[in-house]
Motif scaffolding. Structure first.
Motif, PDB file in Angstrom:
ATOM      1  N   UNK A  86       0.729  -1.127   0.118  1.00 49.17           N
ATOM      2  CA  UNK A  86       0.073  -0.121  -0.169  1.00 49.17           C
ATOM      3  C   UNK A  86       0.820   1.845   0.096  1.00 49.17           C
ATOM      4  N   UNK A  87       2.277   1.506   0.286  1.00 49.94           N
ATOM      5  CA  UNK A  87       2.774   2.287   0.529  1.00 49.94           C
ATOM      6  C   UNK A  87       4.553   2.195  -0.098  1.00 49.94           C
ATOM      7  N   UNK A  88       4.529   3.894  -0.870  1.00 43.84           N
ATOM      8  CA  UNK A  88       5.329   3.280  -1.144  1.00 43.84           C
ATOM      9  C   UNK A  88       6.603   4.671  -0.731  1.00 43.84           C
ATOM     10  N   UNK A  89       7.764   3.796  -0.497  1.00 43.49           N
ATOM     11  CA  UNK A  89       8.670   4.840  -0.174  1.00 43.49           C
ATOM     12  C   UNK A  89       9.945   5.650  -0.986  1.00 43.49           C
ATOM     13  N   UNK A  90      10.507   7.048  -0.788  1.00 42.53           N
ATOM     14  CA  UNK A  90      11.271   7.647  -1.326  1.00 42.53           C
ATOM     15  C   UNK A  90      12.554   8.236  -0.709  1.00 42.53           C
ATOM     16  N   UNK A  91      13.233   7.665  -0.034  1.00 40.14           N
ATOM     17  CA  UNK A  91      14.558   7.931   0.517  1.00 40.14           C
ATOM     18  C   UNK A  91      15.122   8.945   0.169  1.00 40.14           C
ATOM     19  N   UNK A  92      16.050  10.163   1.457  1.00 43.13           N
ATOM     20  CA  UNK A  92      17.096  10.749   0.711  1.00 43.13           C
ATOM     21  C   UNK A  92      18.384  10.479   0.367  1.00 43.13           C
ATOM     22  N   UNK A  93      18.079   9.296   0.396  1.00 41.70           N
ATOM     23  CA  UNK A  93      19.438   8.486   0.010  1.00 41.70           C
ATOM     24  C   UNK A  93      19.662   7.326   0.276  1.00 41.70           C
ATOM     25  N   UNK A  94      20.414   6.223  -0.207  1.00 36.59           N
ATOM     26  CA  UNK A  94      20.539   4.752  -0.097  1.00 36.59           C
ATOM     27  C   UNK A  94      19.066   4.501  -0.317  1.00 36.59           C
ATOM     28  N   UNK A  95      18.869   4.867  -1.348  1.00 31.37           N
ATOM     29  CA  UNK A  95      17.063   3.991  -1.888  1.00 31.37           C
ATOM     30  C   UNK A  95      17.650   2.784  -2.778  1.00 31.37           C
ATOM     31  N   UNK A  96      18.186   2.736  -3.007  1.00 31.36           N
ATOM     32  CA  UNK A  96      18.260   1.493  -3.908  1.00 31.36           C
ATOM     33  C   UNK A  96      20.078   1.009  -3.796  1.00 31.36           C
ATOM     34  N   UNK A  97      19.656  -0.440  -4.457  1.00 35.76           N
ATOM     35  CA  UNK A  97      20.377  -2.093  -4.121  1.00 35.76           C
ATOM     36  C   UNK A  97      21.457  -1.726  -5.061  1.00 35.76           C
ATOM     37  N   UNK A  98      23.014  -1.645  -4.427  1.00 33.32           N
ATOM     38  CA  UNK A  98      24.028  -0.546  -5.374  1.00 33.32           C
ATOM     39  C   UNK A  98      24.129  -1.966  -5.691  1.00 33.32           C
ATOM     40  N   UNK A  99      24.063  -3.365  -5.981  1.00 29.66           N
ATOM     41  CA  UNK A  99      24.950  -4.217  -6.663  1.00 29.66           C
ATOM     42  C   UNK A  99      23.842  -4.698  -7.920  1.00 29.66           C
ATOM     43  N   UNK A 100      22.833  -4.649  -7.358  1.00 28.98           N
ATOM     44  CA  UNK A 100      21.698  -4.138  -8.894  1.00 28.98           C
ATOM     45  C   UNK A 100      21.017  -3.024  -9.768  1.00 28.98           C
ATOM     46  N   UNK A 101      21.011  -3.398 -11.255  1.00 30.48           N
ATOM     47  CA  UNK A 101      20.751  -2.405 -12.314  1.00 30.48           C
ATOM     48  C   UNK A 101      19.590  -1.633 -11.506  1.00 30.48           C
ATOM     49  N   UNK A 102      19.051  -1.211 -12.114  1.00 29.40           N
ATOM     50  CA  UNK A 102      18.452   0.204 -12.528  1.00 29.40           C
ATOM     51  C   UNK A 102      17.045  -1.157 -12.659  1.00 29.40           C
ATOM     52  N   UNK A 103      16.763  -1.768 -13.337  1.00 27.69           N
ATOM     53  CA  UNK A 103      15.769  -2.238 -14.116  1.00 27.69           C
ATOM     54  C   UNK A 103      15.338  -3.411 -12.950  1.00 27.69           C
ATOM     55  N   UNK A 104      16.339  -3.995 -12.123  1.00 29.30           N
ATOM     56  CA  UNK A 104      15.825  -5.300 -11.256  1.00 29.30           C
ATOM     57  C   UNK A 104      16.157  -4.308  -9.678  1.00 29.30           C
ATOM     58  N   UNK A 105      16.605  -2.777  -9.843  1.00 32.26           N
ATOM     59  CA  UNK A 105      16.729  -1.849  -7.773  1.00 32.26           C
ATOM     60  C   UNK A 105      14.237  -1.642  -9.098  1.00 32.26           C
ATOM     61  N   UNK A 106      14.277  -1.817  -9.593  1.00 27.73           N
ATOM     62  CA  UNK A 106      11.969  -1.727 -10.077  1.00 27.73           C
ATOM     63  C   UNK A 106      11.903  -2.460 -10.029  1.00 27.73           C
ATOM     64  N   UNK A 107      12.110  -4.027  -9.921  1.00 25.39           N
ATOM     65  CA  UNK A 107      11.257  -5.644  -9.835  1.00 25.39           C
ATOM     66  C   UNK A 107      11.518  -6.143  -8.871  1.00 25.39           C
ATOM     67  N   UNK A 108      12.466  -5.262  -7.788  1.00 28.57           N
ATOM     68  CA  UNK A 108      11.861  -5.960  -6.321  1.00 28.57           C
ATOM     69  C   UNK A 108      11.523  -6.558  -5.690  1.00 28.57           C
ATOM     70  N   UNK A 109      10.448  -5.886  -5.847  1.00 27.54           N
ATOM     71  CA  UNK A 109       9.188  -5.724  -4.956  1.00 27.54           C
ATOM     72  C   UNK A 109       8.228  -6.809  -5.708  1.00 27.54           C
ATOM     73  N   UNK A 110       8.635  -6.234  -6.425  1.00 26.20           N
ATOM     74  CA  UNK A 110       7.320  -7.453  -7.836  1.00 26.20           C
ATOM     75  C   UNK A 110       7.587  -8.907  -7.761  1.00 26.20           C
ATOM     76  N   UNK A 111       9.103  -8.660  -7.621  1.00 22.92           N
ATOM     77  CA  UNK A 111       9.744 -10.522  -7.718  1.00 22.92           C
ATOM     78  C   UNK A 111       9.826 -11.114  -6.152  1.00 22.92           C
ATOM     79  N   UNK A 112       9.278  -9.927  -5.209  1.00 16.89           N
ATOM     80  CA  UNK A 112       9.317 -10.941  -3.827  1.00 16.89           C
ATOM     81  C   UNK A 112       7.482 -10.981  -3.898  1.00 16.89           C
ATOM     82  N   UNK A 113       6.974 -10.569  -4.612  1.00 18.03           N
ATOM     83  CA  UNK A 113       5.763 -10.789  -4.312  1.00 18.03           C
ATOM     84  C   UNK A 113       5.205 -11.737  -5.640  1.00 18.03           C
TER      85      UNK A 113
END
Ligand SMILES: Nc1ncnc2c1ncn2[C@@H]1O[C@H](COP(=O)(O)OP(=O)(O)OP(=O)(O)O)[C@@H](O)[C@H]1O
Ligand SMILES: [Mg+2]
Lengths: 227, 475
Positions: A86-113
């Motif tokens: 239900x809730x999307x978060x954007x923080x000031x920094x450290x938002x992304x997993x550094x070892x994954x690509x932009x695409x993989x970061x975006x998919x991350x939660x979809x993947x867990x789901x």
């Protein structure tokens, strides 16, 4: 339609020597499709408030309803799942997993789901294009500028179609151009897709873009203006 | 996704991960290789014992083993042998007559067991005929005729049948074997001198070589200088069936050399016919029927069948005859397991430490992940997977290295130079062919994975305790 309702919310940090009344009796509502800024000096309680709205922290007293559900009644295991849906978060920094690509970061939660790959790919592409990064899907966070990283974070926050997006000082680390660019994208998503944004900021330029400005001082709402 | 992220995560701090992986690699290699050497040595020991010393099953008169008295023999030996040959699984049987006696040379004597054997049957059961010490002669079958004894190298040494001479030839071959010139220089004054026994030879060596040189080259020099006199004779004396002192003079047919000095010192072989005549045995008796069967693992089963046919005889499998070997062969697997567990337990501390650092460093990121909806189970799984990857990567590399090194060393074996005597006193060869079964790698892999999982529990619990709001506030 009310997506969010706060009733006399208090947060007192009492684990330290001096008791801090970080949020002191806040009662506000948000309706669907808002584009609201929470402003106030450092230490006024913006982060604390957003964390409670997002279920990362519990109010000392008071209640918070998200989409009619009392968030303060949830068990901590339920709350993580609720947050994810239900809730999307954007923080000031450290938002992304550094070892994954932009695409993989975006998919991350979809993947867990466990979204099917086809749907996942389509949604990821759609979102990356929406934030103007359709061609940067394979870049790692370190290969992107600060502004681009924040845009990826917005795309990731939107991935599972949350009720609203909470952003705690999303532009604090960005230069002017990137700040405007990110705000434009947020505004566009807000207008075109009716996504509710609630963000905190210090930045006057950001405040100007907001349609509703809530000002906090010492944990209290001192003004709440809708343009 | 979690698996992929975990794999990528371990390469975030390459140096640190490599250090952990390298330590696991070294630990696993050390463990697996040591096990390979131990297992090789034990298998060789058992193999050699069965082939040369005990066979698979032994049948005796029920009182023979406890009394060693020559009157406790098996009657109608030929008939019993023929009947046992019919038992399923029995491949060959050798019968022996056995008396206790003394072996004497002009200067020395030694207590021995004299085995009267039938050389043709012996070769079908035992491989001792194959273990002839180089240039010492041969087994009975090499047409030596009567009046010959086949004895162990060690006995030959104690009886001063083997002497020590440094000839020009010896010096040449030492040089060829890579012994340094200065050592050969030191030995050359003794050219032509004879030493009656090992002790006096060693004493002389010690007087010229420094201890380091002796430790390094002593064995090779001794080996080269050994000189076996082909005309050597020995007298075997024992009591005959009427308790009268009797005996005979024998020439040496050949010396056998096995990695068990005790056996070499004890067991002397002559032909059964000669022993029969000297002792005055009735015809067709024997003290021991040594049986080789087609599958060693069936020893218990075959022994049971034999007992059913001859309940009056004592039937013992090699495991009953040599309980120490049986224990070795049965305990090795669990012993190696315990050994590996100890090594892995030590390595686990390194992994725990690394994973704790990982959790600490990524506090903010872990807070972010919980914030966006990664639940505790998944956080736990991610950290656990990282830990397993760390241990498993090191483990797999370690196992590959071990396998390769074991394969390479198994080709020519490893010589533990300078340790031959100690090893052979325990019945082990100092020339070891390491080996390792594929199932051991399976066990080790499982242990490594368990280590990875266990090492991650504490750090992962730390990660779960993080409060996302707090975690996000950390700098
Ligand atoms: N875990 C905590 N324990 C004690 N006090 C805290 C804790 N977290 C926040 N505070 C205090 O609560 C008050 C509100 O902090 P908060 O971070 O919400 O302010 P903010 O408006 O986000 O400030 P900034 O603009 O600097 O981010 C501050 O006085 C802060 O020191
Ligand atoms: Mg703040």
């Amino acid at each position: 339609m009310k997506v969010l309702e706060l009733k006399d919310v208090h947060k007192i940090y009492d684990k330290t020597e001096v008791e801090v009344h970080a949020v002191n009796g806040v009662s506000i509502d948000f309706i669907e499709g808002e584009f609201a800024a929470i402003v106030g000096p450092s230490g006024s309680g913006k982060t604390t408030l957003l964390n409670m709205i997002g279920g990362l922290d519990k109010p000392s007293t008071g209640v918070i309803f998200v989409d009619g559900k009392n968030l303060t009644k949830f068990k901590s295991s339920e709350i993580i799942d609720f947050r994810m849906r239900n809730i999307g978060f954007v923080f000031q920094s450290y938002n992304l997993i550094p070892v994954l690509t932009a695409k993989e970061n975006v998919e991350f939660i979809m993947n867990l789901q466990k979204w099917p790959k086809k749907d996942r790919d389509r949604r990821t592409m759609e979102l990356l294009e929406a934030v103007g990064l359709g061609d940067r899907g394979n870049s790692r966070p370190a290969q992107l500028s600060g502004g681009q990283q924040q845009r990826v974070a917005v795309a990731r926050a939107l991935a599972t179609k949350p009720k609203f997006i909470l952003a705690d000082e999303p532009t604090a680390n960005l230069d002017s151009a990137s700040t405007y660019n990110l705000l434009d994208i947020m505004e566009k998503l807000n207008k075109e897709e009716n996504i509710t944004f609630i963000f905190s900021t210090h930045d006057a330029r950001v405040v100007k873009k907001a349609r509703r400005v809530i000002t906090l001082e010492d944990g209290k709402v001192v003004s709440d203006i809708t343009h | 996704m979690i698996t992929k992220t975990a794999w990528k995560n371990i390469w975030r701090n390459k140096v640190r991960s490599m250090v952990v992986i390298a330590s696991v690699t070294i630990g696993i290699f050390a463990g697996v290789f040591a096990v390979g050497v131990m297992d090789g040595a034990i298998k060789q020991r058992i193999d050699s014992a069965l082939k040369n010393e005990v066979s698979h099953i032994q049948v005796t008169h029920p009182d023979f083993r406890s009394n060693n008295d020559l009157k406790f023999y098996i009657e109608n030996s030929d008939q019993v042998t023929a009947a046992l040959m019919e038992v399923e699984g029995v491949e060959a049987i050798a019968d022996r007559k056995i008396v206790i006696g003394m072996a004497n040379t002009a200067s020395k004597s030694s207590g021995v067991r004299i085995n009267g054997v039938n050389p043709i049957d012996e070769e079908k059961v035992f491989s001792l005929y194959n273990e002839v010490y180089p240039e010492s002669g041969g087994y009975f079958s090499d047409n030596v005729g009567s009046g010959y004894a086949f004895i162990g190298v060690n006995l030959a040494k104690s009886l001063n049948i083997i002497r020590y001479i440094i000839t020009g030839e010896v010096l040449n071959s030492l040089a060829e074997n890579g012994i340094p010139d200065e050592v050969i220089q030191k030995l050359s004054p003794f050219e032509g001198k004879r030493y009656k026994n090992e002790k006096s030879f060693k004493k002389e060596m010690r007087s010229v070589l420094d201890p380091k040189e002796e430790a390094k080259y002593g064995y090779v020099i001794k080996d080269e200088a050994q000189n076996f006199s082909k005309r050597a004779r020995l007298t075997l004396t024992f009591l005959d069936s009427n308790n009268n002192q009797t005996g005979g003079r024998f020439r040496i047919a050949g010396l056998y050399d096995i990695p068990n000095s005790m056996y070499e010192n004890m067991e002397v072989f002559i032909t059964g016919d000669e022993l029969e005549k000297l002792v005055g045995f009735p015809p067709d008796v024997s003290h021991l029927l040594a049986i080789r069967i087609s599958d060693v693992d069936d020893a218990g089963l075959v022994a049971k069948k034999i007992k059913e046919i001859y309940p009056g005889l004592e039937v013992m499998t090699w495991k009953e005859l040599q309980p120490d070997l049986a224990m070795m062969s049965e305990m090795t697997a669990s012993m190696y397991g315990v050994f590996m567990v100890l090594i892995l337990a030590a390595l686990a501390f390194g992994i725990v430490n690394t994973m704790l650092m990982v959790v600490l460093e990524r506090t903010k990121e872990l807070g972010m992940l919980t914030a966006i909806g990664m639940n505790k189970k998944k956080v736990f799984r991610m950290i656990m997977t990282e830990s397993v990857f760390l241990s498993l990567t090191g483990g797999v590399v370690g196992m590959i290295v071990s396998k390769v090194i074991i394969m390479l060393t198994a080709r020519n074996g490893i010589s533990l130079a300078g340790m031959e005597e100690g090893f052979e006193e325990m019945g082990f060869s100092a020339h070891i062919y390491p080996e390792i079964g594929p199932e051991f790698f399976g066990i080790v892999t499982v242990l490594i994975i368990i280590t990875g999982i266990l090492s991650s529990v504490y750090p992962a619990l730390k990660a779960l305790k993080l409060d996302p709001a707090e975690a996000l506030r950390t700098e």
